[in-house]
Design an enzyme around this catalytic site. Sequence first.
Site, short mmCIF file in Angstrom:
data_model
loop_
_atom_site.label_atom_id
_atom_site.label_comp_id
_atom_site.label_asym_id
_atom_site.label_seq_id
_atom_site.Cartn_x
_atom_site.Cartn_y
_atom_site.Cartn_z
N GLN A 115 29.84 -2.51 -18.00
CA GLN A 115 31.23 -2.04 -17.97
C GLN A 115 32.06 -2.69 -19.09
O GLN A 115 32.85 -2.03 -19.75
CB GLN A 115 31.84 -2.37 -16.60
N ILE A 116 31.88 -3.98 -19.29
CA ILE A 116 32.62 -4.69 -20.34
C ILE A 116 32.26 -4.13 -21.71
O ILE A 116 33.09 -4.01 -22.59
CB ILE A 116 32.37 -6.21 -20.25
N HIS A 117 31.00 -3.74 -21.87
CA HIS A 117 30.57 -3.15 -23.14
C HIS A 117 31.12 -1.72 -23.34
O HIS A 117 31.05 -1.20 -24.45
CB HIS A 117 29.04 -3.07 -23.20
N GLU A 158 9.60 -8.60 -3.68
CA GLU A 158 9.54 -9.87 -2.94
C GLU A 158 10.43 -9.82 -1.70
O GLU A 158 11.06 -10.80 -1.32
CB GLU A 158 9.95 -11.05 -3.84
N GLN A 208 43.36 -8.93 -18.85
CA GLN A 208 43.11 -9.54 -17.55
C GLN A 208 42.07 -8.79 -16.71
O GLN A 208 41.36 -9.40 -15.93
CB GLN A 208 44.42 -9.69 -16.77
N ILE A 262 0.83 -2.94 -7.84
CA ILE A 262 0.36 -4.33 -7.87
C ILE A 262 0.61 -4.95 -9.25
O ILE A 262 0.03 -4.52 -10.26
CB ILE A 262 -1.14 -4.40 -7.50
N THR A 263 1.49 -5.95 -9.26
CA THR A 263 1.89 -6.60 -10.51
C THR A 263 0.69 -7.26 -11.19
O THR A 263 -0.09 -7.96 -10.53
CB THR A 263 2.97 -7.66 -10.23
N GLU A 307 0.84 -1.20 0.00
CA GLU A 307 0.00 0.00 0.00
C GLU A 307 0.88 1.25 0.00
O GLU A 307 2.08 1.16 0.25
CB GLU A 307 -0.89 0.00 1.26
N PRO A 308 0.28 2.42 -0.24
CA PRO A 308 1.08 3.65 -0.24
C PRO A 308 1.91 3.82 1.04
O PRO A 308 3.05 4.25 0.98
CB PRO A 308 0.02 4.76 -0.36
#
Lengths: 383, 249
Positions: A336-338, A363, A279, A156-157, A126-127
């Site tokens: 980061q790798i991209h 959850e 590395q 609410i999903t 709730e709020p």
Amino acid sequence: MALDDNSFSIFLDTIKKFVDNKLIPREQEVEDTNSIPIDIVREMKDIGLFGISIPTKYGGSNLSMEQEVKLTFELGRASPAFRSMAGTNIGIGSQTIVMAGTDKQKNKYLPKFSTGDIIGSFALTEPDSGSDAMSIKTTAKKKGNEYIINGTKRYITNAPIAGVFSVMAKTKDEKSSSSISCFLVDSDLPGITLGKPDKKMGQRGALTSDIIFDNCIVKEDALLGGREGIGFTTAMRVLDKGRLHISGICVGLSERLLNEALKFATSRKQFNEEISNFQLIQSMIADSKAEILAAKGLIISTATMRDKGKNVTLESSCAKLFCSEILGKIADRAVQIHGGAGYMSEYAVERLYRDARLFRIYEGTSQIQQLIIARETIKNFKA
Amino acid sequence: MKILVPVKRVIDYNVKIRVNSEGSAVETNNVKMSMNPFDEIAVEEAVRLKEAGKAEEIIITSVGDKGSQETIRTAFAMGGDRGIHILNDSNTEPLAVAKILKYIVDKEGIDLVILGKQAIDDDSNQTGQMLAALLNWPQATFASKVEVNSSELKVTREIDGGLETLKLNLPCVITTDLRLNEPRYASLPNIMKAKKKQIIEMPISDTGVDSSPRLETLKVEEPAVRSGGRKVADVDELINVLKEEVGII
């Protein structure tokens, strides 16, 4: 009875193919339209995804927890919005009824949950009440053989597409779990208004909204299990399962992110070399892989414990905490790798990075998991 | 109409194939196996014919070790009705498989056999053709479209440079090409129904077929690794390299 190994391995193959051939290629469409394409929903229903945790008696397939988490490792590789579509029927939407519903309630809802003809939605937050779930203000006042529900539920999903809400409401004034009851409220009843779908950071296509109850009248038989005061405790019992499910999704998404990072790192060249030869890049790959394997081990061992009937409150909170936290780290490393490309919407990691953020929040936040883990650990030590 | 669909258990198409350490075969230990993709298309086509009311029964068969039963069950989950598993722990060559299929066709009174055009493991592309010859039935290979009108079939096949349409009568043999259909997923409800479907297991010796190998594999090798190319500045340099280094002009 869970599904036999042979049948399950056929089903797992189906899910793998479905994820690779149908879901992943449609991710951008989901992002652009903020909805799951109708044909995909149809196929999810046909495959039997909505009924995996529902007893066979009600048309489901009643997978064991170990099977369910193995399935989430695959399902998690695609945008979380796809999973979310079936997530409430697999998880908390159906499980409260499986666990505590009357025969009439089971017969009314579970067969339609299994086929996906009805989407169930779980309304607790709730709020003014998130982590402090017991402080909800929505009330259900008994009048004759009816209850009158008043209050507002938030984030609410699946609320915009649900056929029935499992609504947590107070049937007594004092703040205690036994004051909270669960009502199965059909979404087309008078007195229910939905807010606009929320605009979120990520997970576009997974719809959430407010639900406002204004003198919404439900029949007495909408009360879960026909008894007041069992709603909250039932929901808490279902959470162990939900947390393991979510943990599995985190691992699937982590594997996807690592895979995206590997694809990039083995094709991108800098200083005349694949960047995977460096590395410092390898360090990020190694840490991610080790964390994924550790997470998988924790989930599988907890799932098998639960299948044996053991209490896994501590373990499933550990899984939820660990898996959602490593997902956060792995999503960060994948971007980061991209490098600069990872900040661009053209690459999937930009979107998945935003999607991943939610897992440390819903959850039960990481902090709530920590509280549960500490509480249980200290309790066990003192016992 | 009774349809027979033979399915082969092969290394999953997603698996990176490796040659075993002896260099005698492809490594199959601890490798994920699944139904040959062309066979999935064959099963799908048979199921569609049944759904259209043009076939009464679909019999699935597989020749291979115990694991083949899982492949038959996958075909059940797609819509196959019952199964015959011919148990053989060693490799069965296409001719022996064709003879076994003839045995089943005769025994079961089959009207139509739909096979994958080839298996992705050995790419033999022989079994369907051999079976048609053994049965002395018409055959339509590499089918991309199949239309059935009572006992007459119209089959479009993919050939070099275009499409060929054949008309043939039942009984006959069809082999499937990639574009014939998109196989359905084995859904959970159907997987559960498939558990009740029967598989008859039969040792290969019961078919009376001599399956002793007629071919000998001498060596299996990985494809040669492609060596990197290089850029030349202009045509003159290219010609020079071709003359002096490569020696082809």
